[in-house]
Design an enzyme around this catalytic site. Structure first.
Site, PDB file in Angstrom:
ATOM      1  N   GLU A 132       0.843  -1.203   0.000  1.00 36.11           N
ATOM      2  CA  GLU A 132       0.000   0.000   0.000  1.00 36.11           C
ATOM      3  C   GLU A 132       0.875   1.250   0.000  1.00 36.11           C
ATOM      4  O   GLU A 132       0.587   2.213  -0.708  1.00 36.11           O
ATOM      5  CB  GLU A 132      -0.948   0.015   1.205  1.00 36.11           C
ATOM      6  CG  GLU A 132      -2.102  -0.948   1.081  1.00 36.11           C
ATOM      7  CD  GLU A 132      -3.072  -0.851   2.241  1.00 36.11           C
ATOM      8  OE1 GLU A 132      -3.027   0.139   3.007  1.00 36.11           O
ATOM      9  OE2 GLU A 132      -3.888  -1.785   2.389  1.00 36.11           O
ATOM     10  N   LYS A 186      -4.061  -6.701  -2.629  1.00 37.03           N
ATOM     11  CA  LYS A 186      -4.124  -8.012  -1.954  1.00 37.03           C
ATOM     12  C   LYS A 186      -3.065  -8.936  -2.527  1.00 37.03           C
ATOM     13  O   LYS A 186      -2.679  -8.804  -3.686  1.00 37.03           O
ATOM     14  CB  LYS A 186      -5.493  -8.671  -2.200  1.00 37.03           C
ATOM     15  CG  LYS A 186      -6.608  -8.130  -1.373  1.00 37.03           C
ATOM     16  CD  LYS A 186      -6.507  -8.592   0.061  1.00 37.03           C
ATOM     17  CE  LYS A 186      -7.662  -8.155   0.887  1.00 37.03           C
ATOM     18  NZ  LYS A 186      -7.351  -7.281   1.971  1.00 37.03           N
ATOM     19  N   ASP A 227      -9.070   0.104  -0.528  1.00 34.99           N
ATOM     20  CA  ASP A 227      -7.776   0.738  -0.273  1.00 34.99           C
ATOM     21  C   ASP A 227      -7.652   2.108  -0.949  1.00 34.99           C
ATOM     22  O   ASP A 227      -7.231   3.066  -0.307  1.00 34.99           O
ATOM     23  CB  ASP A 227      -6.632  -0.168  -0.739  1.00 34.99           C
ATOM     24  CG  ASP A 227      -6.508  -1.407   0.133  1.00 34.99           C
ATOM     25  OD1 ASP A 227      -6.798  -1.332   1.343  1.00 34.99           O
ATOM     26  OD2 ASP A 227      -6.116  -2.465  -0.411  1.00 34.99           O
TER      27      ASP A 227
END
Length: 145
Positions: A29, A87, A67
């Site tokens: 991320e 993911k 996200d």
């Protein structure tokens, strides 16, 4: 290895939301955030700023915080809005059937079913708005796992 922390954008005006409260929950991320912040074709981006309601595998209504939402400039100067979930590739595929139903296997089945429910709700949410939904994995990011 997964880790979390605060992200400080170099271009806070590109961020939709409170840029002092951007939190990453994995190094993947954080990598995406840096890319969105620095890429001139990303018009704006947001992290966990949208809520998508979904029904979990047990029938309970829950809230999913994808996200990222990003708006990108296309080659023809039009823009496209995308919802992105980060993911591991392994979570995109159903777990391999096991003869013994271990707790690890049960957890994998529940995680897979939950992700499928979230992603189906996200697809519908995006379709209603003319957005695109994408699950981004380590393979998409060119990261060896």
């Amino acid at each position: 290895m997964a880790y979390s922390g605060k992200f400080r954008p170099k271009h806070p005006k590109k961020y939709r939301g409170d840029s002092s409260k951007i939190t990453y929950r994995s190094s993947w991320e954080a990598r995406c955030m840096h890319y969105f912040d620095m890429n001139e074709n990303v018009v704006w981006w947001a992290s966990e700023e949208v809520i998508v309601p979904y029904r979990d595998p047990f029938g309970k209504v829950r809230r999913y915080f994808p996200d990222f939402i990003i708006r990108v400039k296309q080659r023809d100067n039009s823009t496209k809005t995308m919802m992105i979930e980060v993911k591991p590739e392994s979570q995109k595929n159903p777990p391999k059937k096991q003869k013994r139903k271990t707790q690890k296997y049960i957890n994998e089945v529940v995680t897979y079913a939950t992700n499928q429910a979230k992603w189906e709700a996200a697809e519908d949410y995006c379709a209603d708005r003319g957005w695109e939904f994408k699950v981004l994995t380590e393979i998409d990011m060119g990261i060896k796992s």
